[in-house]
Design a protein around this motif. Structure first.
Motif, PDB file in Angstrom:
ATOM      1  N   PRO A  54       0.805  -1.218   0.000  1.00 47.00           N
ATOM      2  CA  PRO A  54       0.000   0.000   0.000  1.00 47.00           C
ATOM      3  C   PRO A  54       0.840   1.273   0.000  1.00 47.00           C
ATOM      4  N   THR A  55       0.262   2.331  -0.485  1.00 52.75           N
ATOM      5  CA  THR A  55       0.833   3.668  -0.404  1.00 52.75           C
ATOM      6  C   THR A  55      -0.090   4.509   0.466  1.00 52.75           C
ATOM      7  N   LEU A  56       0.474   5.123   1.491  1.00 51.34           N
ATOM      8  CA  LEU A  56      -0.347   5.887   2.424  1.00 51.34           C
ATOM      9  C   LEU A  56      -0.759   7.230   1.841  1.00 51.34           C
ATOM     10  N   ALA A  57      -1.942   7.680   2.220  1.00 50.75           N
ATOM     11  CA  ALA A  57      -2.421   9.012   1.851  1.00 50.75           C
ATOM     12  C   ALA A  57      -2.582   9.829   3.137  1.00 50.75           C
ATOM     13  N   PRO A  58      -1.669  10.774   3.398  1.00 52.55           N
ATOM     14  CA  PRO A  58      -1.793  11.598   4.612  1.00 52.55           C
ATOM     15  C   PRO A  58      -3.082  12.412   4.589  1.00 52.55           C
ATOM     16  N   PRO A  59      -3.606  12.758   5.771  1.00 54.49           N
ATOM     17  CA  PRO A  59      -3.085  12.413   7.094  1.00 54.49           C
ATOM     18  C   PRO A  59      -3.338  10.945   7.419  1.00 54.49           C
ATOM     19  N   PHE A  60      -2.382  10.366   8.182  1.00 58.41           N
ATOM     20  CA  PHE A  60      -2.470   8.950   8.501  1.00 58.41           C
ATOM     21  C   PHE A  60      -1.784   8.685   9.832  1.00 58.41           C
TER      22      PHE A  60
END
Length: 355
Positions: A54-60
């Protein structure tokens, strides 16, 4: 609640108040007692997760290696109640897919949507929500502290499943551990030693090798000074029965395979990063003619925790010895950054969520 939030990838975490998590019908909300800071957290934060991940999408909010106390359960939950002390395995199962029905919840077909701190906001916070509580939660014995068992939710359980179930380590065998001074490596050293194996720890600093010796390694090899494959072959008179890559970099994986005797078993516990892009060249001809096995481990199903917890309660295993230090929530970002160079020895655990 207080949480350490990724506002921008590869930038310092920001600690501030965020909304408390809601509780789904099949899940629970836990007050986090302790959360280990894992190199997987670093990989997600740095955008260096393994290929296809996965690639995170801020805010996280990160955090997948935790233990805590149940404060709320969903309407469909039968087996858990407010006040229960629990661990939540970092790779849970849905309970209904083919893998789960076969008893392999840790490789659930739907796991991508279920992991706190990866699929949705995790436990770098005072509270965290978990899904499918009846399938996944594991009870923590009253005599065991949360700090001591936080790593059971990720690195320690993976090492146990790998050593005991996948590599089938037996007493008297030689086991080489590459990357022995990190959280996964030290877990592997302690568990393999507890089975009666002769453990050779390989790492790059004397501090990490000393930690491995304290946990049962009978020999250590500093790979900055010596060729580790030749050192292992010399110490074992021909090669290890089992060799473990607890790091996930190409050199460690290759060296692990080359450290094996004929019909030896390689165990892969470390994930690759963006540098390897999920691919590591291996000496296939050597693996062929020596009939080497290549095994891996990715977490452990909840129903398998009983054996490991019994060994902890009896004193044969002590995961608290893997914990090198504890920190407050505001210090988590600095520890995260240090993991880029595999800096910390053992496991660093957040145990204070208000500072």
């Amino acid at each position: 609640m207080r949480a350490a939030v990724i506002e921008e990838l590869s930038k310092p975490l920001v600690v501030h108040d965020v909304p408390d998590p809601g509780c789904p019908p099949d899940g629970a909300v836990l007050r986090v007692g302790a959360n280990g800071i894992c190199r997987t957290d670093w990989a997600l934060w740095a955008g260096e997760f393994w290929t296809g991940g996965p690639t995170l999408a801020p805010p996280f909010v990160l955090g997948h290696e935790f233990a805590g106390t149940v404060v709320e359960v969903g309407s469909a939950v039968r087996d858990w109640h407010e006040g229960d002390r629990v661990i939540f395995p970092m790779n849970p199962g849905c309970g209904t897919c083919p893998m789960c029905r076969d008893g392999h919840q840790h490789v659930c077909d739907n796991v991508d949507a279920l992991v706190p701190g990866v699929s949705y906001w995790g436990a770098f916070a005072e509270y965290v929500m978990v899904r499918f509580a009846d399938v996944n939660l594991v009870r923590v014995p009253d005599a065991v502290g949360f700090t001591d068992v936080a790593a059971l939710a990720c690195r320690y359980m993976t090492a146990f499943h790998g050593v005991v179930d996948q590599a089938r380590v037996r007493g008297g065998e030689w086991v080489a551990v590459y990357g022995a001074g990190g959280g996964m490596g030290l877990s592997t050293v302690e568990i393999a030693a507890a089975t009666g194996a002769n453990v050779i720890a390989i790492d790059l600093t004397e501090e990490k090798l000393a930690a491995a010796r304290a946990l049962g390694a009978v020999h250590t090899v500093n790979a900055t000074d010596d060729d580790p494959t030749e050192a292992v072959k010399t110490l074992t008179h021909g090669g290890a029965h089992v060799s473990v890559d607890a790091v996930g970099i190409a050199e460690a994986c290759r060296n692990s395979v080359l450290s094996l005797r004929t019909r030896g078993r390689h165990l892969q516990l470390g994930h690759t990063t963006g540098a390897e892009k999920g691919n590591v060249p291996l000496p296939i001809d050597v693996m062929l003619v020596k009939e080497l096995e290549f095994r891996s481990a990715f977490g452990m199903q909840a129903q398998r925790f009983g054996t490991m917890l019994a060994m902890i309660e009896s004193g044969r295993l002590d995961p608290g010895r893997i914990v090198s230090r504890t920190v407050g929530l505001s210090e988590a970002g600095a520890v995260l950054a240090d993991l880029a160079t595999y800096g910390p020895t053992g496991v660093v655990v957040i145990d204070d969520f208000r500072s």
